[in-house]
Design a protein around this motif. Structure first.
Motif, PDB file in Angstrom:
ATOM      1  N   LEU A 348      -1.082   2.715  -6.171  1.00  0.00           N
ATOM      2  CA  LEU A 348      -1.299   1.375  -6.858  1.00  0.00           C
ATOM      3  C   LEU A 348      -1.725   0.220  -6.040  1.00  0.00           C
ATOM      4  CD1 LEU A 348       1.654   1.791  -9.520  1.00  0.00           C
ATOM      5  CD2 LEU A 348      -0.744   2.319  -9.831  1.00  0.00           C
ATOM      6  N   GLU A 349      -1.503   0.293  -5.006  1.00  0.00           N
ATOM      7  CA  GLU A 349      -1.938  -0.737  -3.912  1.00  0.00           C
ATOM      8  C   GLU A 349      -3.348  -0.876  -3.567  1.00  0.00           C
ATOM      9  OE1 GLU A 349       0.710   0.022  -0.454  1.00  0.00           O
ATOM     10  OE2 GLU A 349       2.580  -0.495  -1.726  1.00  0.00           O
ATOM     11  N   PRO A 350      -3.885  -2.175  -3.371  1.00  0.00           N
ATOM     12  CA  PRO A 350      -5.067  -2.455  -3.064  1.00  0.00           C
ATOM     13  C   PRO A 350      -5.880  -1.750  -2.075  1.00  0.00           C
ATOM     14  CG  PRO A 350      -4.345  -4.380  -3.442  1.00  0.00           C
ATOM     15  CD  PRO A 350      -2.956  -3.288  -3.480  1.00  0.00           C
ATOM     16  N   ALA A 351      -5.326  -1.532  -0.887  1.00  0.00           N
ATOM     17  CA  ALA A 351      -5.586  -0.617   0.270  1.00  0.00           C
ATOM     18  C   ALA A 351      -6.175   0.682  -0.117  1.00  0.00           C
ATOM     19  CB  ALA A 351      -4.566  -0.650   1.333  1.00  0.00           C
ATOM     20  N   MET A 352      -5.578   1.436  -1.293  1.00  0.00           N
ATOM     21  CA  MET A 352      -5.866   2.817  -1.611  1.00  0.00           C
ATOM     22  C   MET A 352      -7.319   2.804  -2.384  1.00  0.00           C
ATOM     23  SD  MET A 352      -5.130   5.805  -1.452  1.00  0.00           S
ATOM     24  CE  MET A 352      -3.371   5.890  -0.806  1.00  0.00           C
ATOM     25  N   GLU A 353      -7.597   1.528  -2.790  1.00  0.00           N
ATOM     26  CA  GLU A 353      -8.823   1.547  -3.562  1.00  0.00           C
ATOM     27  C   GLU A 353      -9.965   1.624  -2.405  1.00  0.00           C
ATOM     28  OE1 GLU A 353     -11.047  -1.080  -6.544  1.00  0.00           O
ATOM     29  OE2 GLU A 353      -9.802  -2.064  -5.540  1.00  0.00           O
ATOM     30  N   LYS A 354      -9.665   1.457  -1.444  1.00  0.00           N
ATOM     31  CA  LYS A 354     -10.604   1.667  -0.214  1.00  0.00           C
ATOM     32  C   LYS A 354     -10.505   2.921   0.492  1.00  0.00           C
ATOM     33  CE  LYS A 354     -10.965  -3.267   1.112  1.00  0.00           C
ATOM     34  NZ  LYS A 354     -10.501  -4.282   1.959  1.00  0.00           N
ATOM     35  N   ASP A 355      -9.485   3.445   0.735  1.00  0.00           N
ATOM     36  CA  ASP A 355      -9.171   4.610   1.128  1.00  0.00           C
ATOM     37  C   ASP A 355      -9.326   5.794   0.333  1.00  0.00           C
ATOM     38  OD1 ASP A 355      -8.187   3.253   3.392  1.00  0.00           O
ATOM     39  OD2 ASP A 355      -6.164   3.320   2.900  1.00  0.00           O
ATOM     40  N   PHE A 379      14.222   3.391  -0.512  1.00  0.00           N
ATOM     41  CA  PHE A 379      14.203   2.574   0.710  1.00  0.00           C
ATOM     42  C   PHE A 379      13.006   2.441   1.280  1.00  0.00           C
ATOM     43  CE2 PHE A 379      18.527   4.284  -0.359  1.00  0.00           C
ATOM     44  CZ  PHE A 379      19.391   3.173  -0.166  1.00  0.00           C
ATOM     45  N   GLY A 380      12.794   1.290   2.075  1.00  0.00           N
ATOM     46  CA  GLY A 380      11.886   1.197   2.855  1.00  0.00           C
ATOM     47  C   GLY A 380      10.694   0.323   2.298  1.00  0.00           C
ATOM     48  N   LEU A 381       9.787  -0.106   3.035  1.00  0.00           N
ATOM     49  CA  LEU A 381       8.732  -0.899   2.615  1.00  0.00           C
ATOM     50  C   LEU A 381       7.525  -0.060   1.839  1.00  0.00           C
ATOM     51  CD1 LEU A 381       7.139  -3.487   2.659  1.00  0.00           C
ATOM     52  CD2 LEU A 381       6.235  -3.113   4.936  1.00  0.00           C
ATOM     53  N   ARG A 382       7.448   1.171   2.272  1.00  0.00           N
ATOM     54  CA  ARG A 382       6.125   1.890   1.775  1.00  0.00           C
ATOM     55  C   ARG A 382       6.314   2.042   0.246  1.00  0.00           C
ATOM     56  NH1 ARG A 382       5.414   7.260   0.243  1.00  0.00           N
ATOM     57  NH2 ARG A 382       7.620   7.450   0.794  1.00  0.00           N
ATOM     58  N   GLY A 383       4.876   1.556  -0.244  1.00  0.00           N
ATOM     59  CA  GLY A 383       5.043   1.608  -1.692  1.00  0.00           C
ATOM     60  C   GLY A 383       5.462   0.578  -2.633  1.00  0.00           C
ATOM     61  N   THR A 384       6.147  -0.290  -2.015  1.00  0.00           N
ATOM     62  CA  THR A 384       6.853  -1.556  -2.677  1.00  0.00           C
ATOM     63  C   THR A 384       5.773  -2.493  -3.470  1.00  0.00           C
ATOM     64  OG1 THR A 384       7.214  -2.676  -0.677  1.00  0.00           O
ATOM     65  CG2 THR A 384       8.953  -1.237  -1.410  1.00  0.00           C
ATOM     66  N   GLU A 385       4.740  -2.792  -2.964  1.00  0.00           N
ATOM     67  CA  GLU A 385       3.980  -3.649  -3.464  1.00  0.00           C
ATOM     68  C   GLU A 385       3.286  -3.076  -4.732  1.00  0.00           C
ATOM     69  OE1 GLU A 385       3.105  -6.744  -2.982  1.00  0.00           O
ATOM     70  OE2 GLU A 385       4.675  -6.876  -1.439  1.00  0.00           O
ATOM     71  N   GLY A 386       2.926  -1.645  -4.877  1.00  0.00           N
ATOM     72  CA  GLY A 386       2.584  -0.939  -5.764  1.00  0.00           C
ATOM     73  C   GLY A 386       3.521  -0.928  -7.156  1.00  0.00           C
ATOM     74  N   MET A 387       4.842  -0.656  -6.590  1.00  0.00           N
ATOM     75  CA  MET A 387       6.075  -1.015  -7.796  1.00  0.00           C
ATOM     76  C   MET A 387       5.898  -2.294  -8.151  1.00  0.00           C
ATOM     77  SD  MET A 387       9.153   1.048  -5.731  1.00  0.00           S
ATOM     78  CE  MET A 387       9.153   2.613  -5.560  1.00  0.00           C
TER      79      MET A 387
END
Length: 696
Positions: A348-355, A379-387
């Protein structure tokens, strides 16, 4: 005490936990009291530091034990409350034996695997099997012992030998063995050779199976059953065909239809007619009826409810086993078939739109079309902006939302950023240098050791008195002033930001509500004179610059329009707090159809016949809106009963009170001279802790 051991062959993950739970459930329908023990041959002390993508979810018990997910199956099927002692690992047993050796308990003998380790395993099983696990407070009649892994593995050898000895220790009439094996289908033919080889290995180790549970994708053919009977030295009635079914709730019925109950009545000399009290027989009969109704009802479901789970470990669905089961329990209660869609939070994060734009748009399509959005723990940072983006969508578009642990924290971060104007709000777990750490590391939690150091186990949440009339989540708990749920976290909402978060957007003329927001008119009701004390029912908040601050000059229609647009998002309340009042544990948005965040993990206490209240409200709101939610609230207010035995809650409350008292001492700053400024918490506690993403 009767013991039924469940072992597995050919492959791991074959379904031993479901077979063990189903066996225990069937014995409970006879009126027997049943407990369960899980043996995990790995060296870890517990499952707390294991990656969920490797081993599945970490299940938390009342006493704070972090254990294998199969103990969740036991608790759900058997409706019991287990302890950390019900999970035996190689690490635990070796530590126990070494501690005894250091104390000199072995009187100078050379300590060996046999007899010292194997004896310690047997002692552990006998000791734990005798502990009461249900509301009767009585010693169980039967103990189900599941041996994890695959027979023949080097790790499980000491446990197999211990169980070989154990059958003679307790007597053959008190010991039975179920071996779960795989019958693969190759070229349309059901193959028995793997099972024959597994049984041969088992018999060579000194254990003879009393029953074979043959797992297969399709029902076993009669010829295959006869072949297994002939080559595995068991009768045909001792071969249970366990094929793939629509739901694991059907497995007990499947086993009962093949005569499992009748076999164990005879094999273990169960005195069902004379040895069981009449009230227990009646209770068992009612359980059988309710379970059968549950499975039949599941088959007949037509209407669906579509839920999107936005998680970090979606590559292995066992990572969220209890969450899935809780959703299923709630869906069954409201007569809906659960349709669960999995969305990897990072997609869901903007970086995925490019990748990977395809994955990005597919993920957002799932979120945007969902009738309910759930964000579980992690736990951890990965994916939290998507959440955070998913939480924002649910809040702004009035989609029913449930956030658990990390999901609760990211929902608060999102609210702080997009409603309260704290654009740099964040969590010290995700960004140790964030300007506004609305989520911080708990001061009493170790930063050097990960295993068993989190805030764990059954803890109370106290609802604020003002929530009695309007809080949906409180009503779903039957209106209780205090509720108990299991916790597992290192981070908490920063107490310094609570008032700021509940105030919402300072530039919007919203009226703060202290009691039931029954209607928009009630929200807009203003006292005839300006409030002069905190005892007033409502108090005014600052207005936007383009509105005059004097009450007489505020246009009612303008206020109504603004409140109507923003009331669903600007009114956040931390309705449930810890006993100390410092920790925010339950949050709720006022006037949103259903938007609830919980620091606890309510999924660990859900039962098929007694769904978790937060999940029930979430599913009801997603499936039928306000009408269905109100209907379930009415039922819960009349009949909700917590799943934990009263005795266990009393013991845990004492432990929790001591823990909270210790926490309070940790929070208090060193004594300061009169008139000196009191140190603040957020800066000193906002440093990033060592929580590893895998330790979820």
């Amino acid at each position: 005490m009767k013991y039924i051991v469940v072992s597995g062959g050919v492959i791991s993950g074959i379904g031993k936990g479901v077979i063990a739970s189903s066996t225990g459930l069937l014995l409970k329908t006879l009126g027997l009291k049943v407990t369960a023990i899980k043996i995990d041959p790995y060296m870890n002390i517990d499952a707390g530091t294991m990656a969920p993508t490797e081993h599945g979810e970490v299940y938390v018990l009342n006493d704070g034990g972090e254990v294998d997910l199969d103990l969740g199956n036991y608790e759900r099927y058997l409706d019991v409350t287990l302890s950390r002692e019900n999970n035996i690992t190689t690490g635990k047993v070796y530590r126990d034996v070494i501690d005894r050796e250091r104390r000199g308990d072995y009187l100078g003998k050379t300590v060996q695997i046999v007899p010292h380790l194997t004896t310690a395993i047997q002692d552990w099983i006998e000791r734990v099997a005798a502990r009461p696990v249900d509301d009767t407070g009585e010693t169980p009649d039967v103990c189900i012992v599941e041996l994890g892994g695959t027979v023949g593995d080097i790790e499980s050898a000491p446990f197999v030998e211990a169980l070989r000895q154990f059958q003679f220790r307790v007597g053959q009439e008190n010991f039975a063995l179920i071996h779960v094996s795989l019958v693969p289908v190759v070229g349309g033919e059901q193959k028995t050779k793997p099972t024959q080889a597994a049984i041969r290995d088992l018999r060579g180790l000194g254990l003879v199976p009393d029953m074979i549970a043959a797992r297969c994708v399709e029902p076993l053919e009669r010829g295959v059953i006869n072949k297994l009977s002939m080559f595995c030295h068991v009768g045909p009635e001792q071969v249970m065909g366990v094929h793939d079914v629509g739901s694991t709730y059907h497995v007990p019925i499947l086993l009962e239809q093949q005569g499992m109950v009748r076999f164990f009545e005879k094999r273990l000399h169960l005195d069902v007619n004379g040895g069981i009290a009449e009230p227990m027989k009646k209770k068992g009969s009612q359980l059988r009826t309710r379970w059968r109704d549950l499975t039949v009802g599941h088959e007949r479901l037509i209407d669906k409810v579509e839920i999107v789970l936005v998680g970090k470990y979606t590559s292995l669905q066992d990572s969220y086993m209890s969450v899935i089961k809780s959703l299923e329990h709630a869906a069954l209660r409201v007569h809906r078939k659960l349709v669960l869609k999995w969305v990897e939070a990072g997609d869901l994060e903007p970086a995925m739109e490019k990748d990977n734009p395809v994955r990005y748009h597919e993920a957002w399509h799932s979120v945007c079309s969902a009738t309910g959005i759930l964000i579980p723990g992690g736990f951890g940072l990965r994916g939290t902006e998507g959440m955070i983006s998913a939480a924002k969508w649910a809040r702004e578009h009035r989609v029913p939302f449930l956030g658990i642990c990390l999901g609760f924290q990211v929902a608060v971060v999102e609210f702080a950023r997009n409603v309260c104007g704290l654009s740099e709000a964040g969590s010290s777990e995700l960004d140790p240098d964030c300007k506004d750490p609305v989520v911080i590391y708990m001061p009493e939690i170790s930063k050097t050791h990960l295993g068993g150091t989190m805030r764990l186990g059954l803890r109370p949440s106290l609802f604020s008195p003002s929530t009695e009339r309007w809080s949906r989540i409180r009503k779903l708990y039957g209106g209780a002033a205090t509720v108990w749920e299991r916790h597992r976290h290192r981070y908490e909402i920063n107490p310094e930001y609570i008032e700021r978060l509940e105030r919402g957007n300072p530039s919007t003329p919203v009226v703060q509500v202290d009691q039931e927001p029954s209607s928009q008119q009630h929200l807009l009701q203003r006292p005839s004179t300006p409030p002069s004390s905190s005892s007033s029912r409502m108090r005014s908040l600052p207005t936007s610059p383009n509105l005059n601050r004097s009450e007489s000059s505020v246009d009612d229609k303008a206020v109504q329009d603004i409140v109507r647009k923003r009331s669903a998002t600007d009114q956040l309340r931390f309705v449930g707090k810890s006993e100390s009042g410092e920790r925010m544990q339950i949050a709720e948005l006022i006037n949103h159809p259903y938007y609830v965040g919980m620091q606890a993990h309510p999924e660990f206490a859900s039962r098929p016949l007694n769904p978790s209240p937060p999940f029930l409200g979430f599913i009801a709101a997603a499936a039928g809106g306000k009408a269905l939610l109100d209907e379930q609230i009415e039922v819960q207010m009349k009949s909700y009963a917590p799943p934990h035995p009263r005795e266990a809650m009393i013991l845990e409350s004492e432990a929790a009170a001591k823990a909270d008292e210790a926490d309070e001492q940790t929070r208090k700053p060193a004594s300061t001279p009169p008139g000196a400024a009191t140190p603040t918490r957020s800066r000193s506690l906002s440093k990033k802790g060592p929580a590893a993403e895998g330790a979820a």
